[in-house]
Design a protein around this motif. Sequence first.
Motif, PDB file in Angstrom:
ATOM      1  N   PRO A 192      -4.355  -4.901   4.432  1.00  0.00           N
ATOM      2  CA  PRO A 192      -4.861  -5.037   3.106  1.00  0.00           C
ATOM      3  C   PRO A 192      -3.182  -4.582   2.417  1.00  0.00           C
ATOM      4  O   PRO A 192      -2.630  -4.588   1.273  1.00  0.00           O
ATOM      5  CB  PRO A 192      -5.693  -4.065   2.552  1.00  0.00           C
ATOM      6  N   PHE A 193      -2.174  -3.767   3.132  1.00  0.00           N
ATOM      7  CA  PHE A 193      -1.225  -2.973   2.521  1.00  0.00           C
ATOM      8  C   PHE A 193      -0.331  -4.178   1.568  1.00  0.00           C
ATOM      9  O   PHE A 193      -0.034  -4.167   0.698  1.00  0.00           O
ATOM     10  CB  PHE A 193      -0.733  -1.903   3.483  1.00  0.00           C
ATOM     11  N   LEU A 194      -0.019  -4.547   2.865  1.00  0.00           N
ATOM     12  CA  LEU A 194       1.250  -5.791   2.436  1.00  0.00           C
ATOM     13  C   LEU A 194       0.483  -6.379   1.411  1.00  0.00           C
ATOM     14  O   LEU A 194       1.576  -6.484   0.226  1.00  0.00           O
ATOM     15  CB  LEU A 194       1.207  -6.747   3.817  1.00  0.00           C
ATOM     16  N   PRO A 195      -0.514  -7.223   0.647  1.00  0.00           N
ATOM     17  CA  PRO A 195      -0.895  -7.480  -0.584  1.00  0.00           C
ATOM     18  C   PRO A 195      -0.497  -6.759  -1.787  1.00  0.00           C
ATOM     19  O   PRO A 195       0.341  -6.720  -2.370  1.00  0.00           O
ATOM     20  CB  PRO A 195      -1.895  -8.529  -0.851  1.00  0.00           C
ATOM     21  N   LEU A 196      -0.931  -5.782  -1.490  1.00  0.00           N
ATOM     22  CA  LEU A 196      -1.232  -4.259  -2.357  1.00  0.00           C
ATOM     23  C   LEU A 196       0.869  -4.222  -3.083  1.00  0.00           C
ATOM     24  O   LEU A 196       1.172  -3.899  -3.769  1.00  0.00           O
ATOM     25  CB  LEU A 196      -1.762  -3.120  -1.824  1.00  0.00           C
TER      26      LEU A 196
END
Length: 148
Positions: free
Chosen positions: A94-98
């Motif tokens: 979820p770090f990537l889209p955030l």
Amino acid sequence: MTSGQQLRQVANVLNASTLLGLLLARCARTAVRRGPRGLVIATGYRWTLPFAGAFAVGNVVIFRAGPAQALGNAALLAHEERHCTQYAWCLGVPFLPLYFIAAGWSLLRTGNPASANFFERQAGLEAGGYPDIHKRTAGPRAPHGIEA
């Protein structure tokens, strides 16, 4: 390693982001070695994207440079290590889209994907080689900072 670094390492293994980083490093045919503080260092990255000289995926820090240059840049390594910690806090992928949402917000606000990006600011803009741009809204200003 400190207990925090061990916790980050375990968290990024469990959330599969380090596995994703190792897979990317393998597909890109980088040289992979153990690094300091529980990091994995991948060097010789040649793919076009991302444009950065270094980036992190889980506990894997991927550099375009060779091993001597990668390990010799303590400020950049510390910057990328902070991104590794951000992966753990965001529960991995979820770090990537955030991150991309934050980069888009920064691009809209400053014309630069890093300057107003929460994740880059927390990791240290200067250490990552990014400018600290603060653009203001164009237009005349009245006294006391009120826009005319």
